[in-house]
Scaffold this active site. Sequence first.
Site, mmCIF file in Angstrom:
data_model
loop_
_atom_site.group_PDB
_atom_site.id
_atom_site.type_symbol
_atom_site.label_atom_id
_atom_site.label_comp_id
_atom_site.label_asym_id
_atom_site.label_seq_id
_atom_site.Cartn_x
_atom_site.Cartn_y
_atom_site.Cartn_z
ATOM 1 N N GLU A 152 -13.489 0.445 15.604
ATOM 2 C CA GLU A 152 -13.082 -0.753 16.338
ATOM 3 C C GLU A 152 -12.676 -0.466 17.777
ATOM 4 O OE1 GLU A 152 -10.108 -2.980 14.180
ATOM 5 O OE2 GLU A 152 -11.065 -2.517 12.268
ATOM 6 N N ASN A 153 -12.199 0.760 18.040
ATOM 7 C CA ASN A 153 -11.535 1.008 19.320
ATOM 8 C C ASN A 153 -12.214 2.002 20.252
ATOM 9 O OD1 ASN A 153 -9.090 -0.654 18.828
ATOM 10 N ND2 ASN A 153 -8.770 0.791 17.157
ATOM 11 N N ASP A 159 -6.814 13.283 15.995
ATOM 12 C CA ASP A 159 -6.932 11.954 16.592
ATOM 13 C C ASP A 159 -8.085 11.935 17.580
ATOM 14 O OD1 ASP A 159 -6.521 9.618 18.273
ATOM 15 O OD2 ASP A 159 -4.515 9.480 17.412
ATOM 16 N N HIS A 218 -12.459 3.203 0.275
ATOM 17 C CA HIS A 218 -12.560 2.180 1.322
ATOM 18 C C HIS A 218 -13.342 0.948 0.862
ATOM 19 C CE1 HIS A 218 -12.321 5.848 4.185
ATOM 20 N NE2 HIS A 218 -11.114 5.330 4.062
ATOM 21 N N GLY A 252 -12.424 5.869 10.616
ATOM 22 C CA GLY A 252 -11.044 6.079 11.025
ATOM 23 C C GLY A 252 -10.669 7.510 10.732
ATOM 24 N N GLY A 259 -9.743 8.555 7.919
ATOM 25 C CA GLY A 259 -10.632 8.655 6.773
ATOM 26 C C GLY A 259 -11.853 7.824 7.100
ATOM 27 N N ARG A 280 -2.633 -2.112 -3.411
ATOM 28 C CA ARG A 280 -3.811 -1.296 -3.158
ATOM 29 C C ARG A 280 -3.682 -0.009 -3.970
ATOM 30 N NH1 ARG A 280 -4.905 3.248 1.111
ATOM 31 N NH2 ARG A 280 -7.158 3.458 0.944
ATOM 32 N N ASN A 329 0.873 -1.173 0.000
ATOM 33 C CA ASN A 329 0.000 0.000 0.000
ATOM 34 C C ASN A 329 0.913 1.226 0.000
ATOM 35 O OD1 ASN A 329 -1.809 2.049 0.453
ATOM 36 N ND2 ASN A 329 -2.646 1.212 2.349
ATOM 37 N N GLU A 342 -8.105 -5.306 5.247
ATOM 38 C CA GLU A 342 -7.975 -5.012 3.822
ATOM 39 C C GLU A 342 -6.858 -5.822 3.176
ATOM 40 O OE1 GLU A 342 -8.845 -0.397 3.324
ATOM 41 O OE2 GLU A 342 -7.931 -0.842 5.262
ATOM 42 N N ARG A 361 -10.445 16.088 7.130
ATOM 43 C CA ARG A 361 -11.289 16.429 5.982
ATOM 44 C C ARG A 361 -12.640 16.940 6.460
ATOM 45 N NH1 ARG A 361 -10.265 10.611 3.361
ATOM 46 N NH2 ARG A 361 -8.023 10.773 3.006
#
Length: 393
Positions: A328-329, A277, A176, A204, A206, A87, A7, A379, A235
Amino acid sequence: MNVLVINAGSSSLKFQLLDTTTRKVYAKGNCERIGIDGSFIGYNVNDGDKQKLEVALPDHKTAVKHVFDILAEAGFDTDKIEGIGHRVVQGGWYFPESKVVTDETLGWVREVAPLAPLHNYAEADVIEICREMFPSIGNVIVADSSFHYNIPEKAWRYALPRDVVDKLHIRKYGAHGTSHRYIWRSTKAFLGDDVHKLVSCHLGSGASLSAIEDGHELDTTMGLTPLDGLIMGTRCGTIDPATVCYLVREGGYTIDEVDTMMNKQSGLLALSGVSSDSRDIEEGANKGDANCQMAMDMFYYRTSQLVAEMAQSMHGFDTMAFSAGIGENSVTMRMGVAKELEWLGVKLDPEKNKVRSDEPRVISADDSKIKVLVVPTNEELMIALDVEALLSK
């Protein structure tokens, strides 16, 4: 099959070597700051401790050479690598599915690069390098936009003059897609016949959502570029398009400055004034920072709005799946989005929501009308499986 997944970004190159049969990861890492002072490679092999190699990386070709040196040290010479999967962020109108690399398909990656200039050019360069250095190994292009290419025309077409749209290939391409495809696959394997209409939430730095009905996508939140849709780390997501014109005319900004502003200086970073973050923003909100709290509230609000929009494209939904870094977190972010959707019957179990696992898990309450899961994305595995399917032919 032993597949190397690469990637490449404008100044980075992530890699992972895995076995598609056993799903064992033999090595993974990231070459960072390519072409910039202070470059290094962080990696680990055979489940060992993470290592850091401080080395000059003037270009991607040098980075690729170091990656293969690292793999050789781990016992994987080129004769043991059976395929390389790349990717590619933007496949444009050429990649409705993954394709084996040829002179023609590599040319297509460069042709559509203006849609993702920071990624496609670097990705094309790395594909070319791998072909030159290791001509005996087959390469496969896996475009992030492929999964979205066959959504209905009413979802992908923009209400712009047809001659302009056709000439410049303007449409919703999304991003994605490899992750959303994996999330559907994993959710279906986990729930079986209990899932038909899934809203996949890749949240995430993104972030995007995908509406998937029985494996077929009907809509997604990113558009011509990955700037559209949700509020993200840096963004802005969806805004009035005339904002660009206003900033140029009244603010005196150049188009490039507006592009940089909206892609790299906006989103959660701009709202919080602290960080892009979500962990830093949650910490700030917990300490009473009003801007951080507003950033979180806006993230919940905008995400829930677009979940409803994705559900509308399927005329309902029975399942939601959270994935990627935030999905996920972050216990807090998941709960915040779910509370905004309570009117649609979404209800989380607070204790299940706190559980951490590398496997798919249900976090909704027993009386929730919508099944809610956390599905760790993979991925790299999805790319490797495409490589195996195409090269084994």
